[in-house]
Design a protein around this motif. Structure first.
Motif, short mmCIF file in Angstrom:
data_model
loop_
_atom_site.label_atom_id
_atom_site.label_comp_id
_atom_site.label_asym_id
_atom_site.label_seq_id
_atom_site.Cartn_x
_atom_site.Cartn_y
_atom_site.Cartn_z
N GLU A 155 0.83 -1.21 0.00
CA GLU A 155 0.00 0.00 0.00
C GLU A 155 0.86 1.25 0.00
N ALA A 156 2.01 1.21 0.65
CA ALA A 156 2.92 2.36 0.64
C ALA A 156 3.42 2.63 -0.78
N ILE A 157 3.71 1.58 -1.52
CA ILE A 157 4.15 1.74 -2.91
C ILE A 157 3.01 2.29 -3.76
N LYS A 158 1.81 1.77 -3.55
CA LYS A 158 0.64 2.29 -4.28
C LYS A 158 0.40 3.76 -3.96
N LEU A 159 0.55 4.11 -2.68
CA LEU A 159 0.36 5.49 -2.24
C LEU A 159 1.32 6.42 -2.98
N ARG A 160 2.59 6.04 -3.04
CA ARG A 160 3.57 6.88 -3.75
C ARG A 160 3.25 6.94 -5.23
N GLY A 161 2.76 5.86 -5.80
CA GLY A 161 2.38 5.85 -7.22
C GLY A 161 1.22 6.80 -7.50
N ARG A 162 0.24 6.83 -6.62
CA ARG A 162 -0.90 7.74 -6.80
C ARG A 162 -0.51 9.20 -6.67
N ALA A 163 0.61 9.44 -6.00
CA ALA A 163 1.04 10.82 -5.74
C ALA A 163 1.93 11.39 -6.85
#
Length: 89
Positions: A27-35
């Motif tokens: 989820e941390a990787i997804k979060l950075r991707g969305r940003a």
């Protein structure tokens, strides 16, 4: 479930205590991707919003409450949340 998922940390910013919660590695990787913007660069506003939604869990922080915190305390909170998310705190 990753070892980091749901790990919590309390931080005091100014006179207020906040609880940070790690969403897990994936989820941390997804979060950075969305940003990221369309060129792949990190968009600070989007990143901060993701941290407010998914890492700073108590009390919840929105753009309105960020204004109430003031720039210095808000920036310190974001720094703490980002370091925690990236395993450096």
């Amino acid at each position: 479930m990753s070892a980091n998922q749901n790990q919590q940390k309390n931080v005091t910013i100014g006179e207020k205590e906040f609880t940070l919660q790690h969403p897990g590695v994936r989820e941390a990787i997804k979060l950075r991707g969305r940003a990221k913007d369309h060129t792949g660069q990190l968009d600070e506003e989007k990143y901060y919003e993701e941290l407010m939604k998914h890492v700073i869990v108590q009390p919840k922080v929105t753009w309105e409450t960020a204004e109430d915190l003031g720039a210095s305390d808000f920036n310190e909170l974001i720094k703490e949340a980002s370091l925690f998310l990236n395993g450096k705190a």
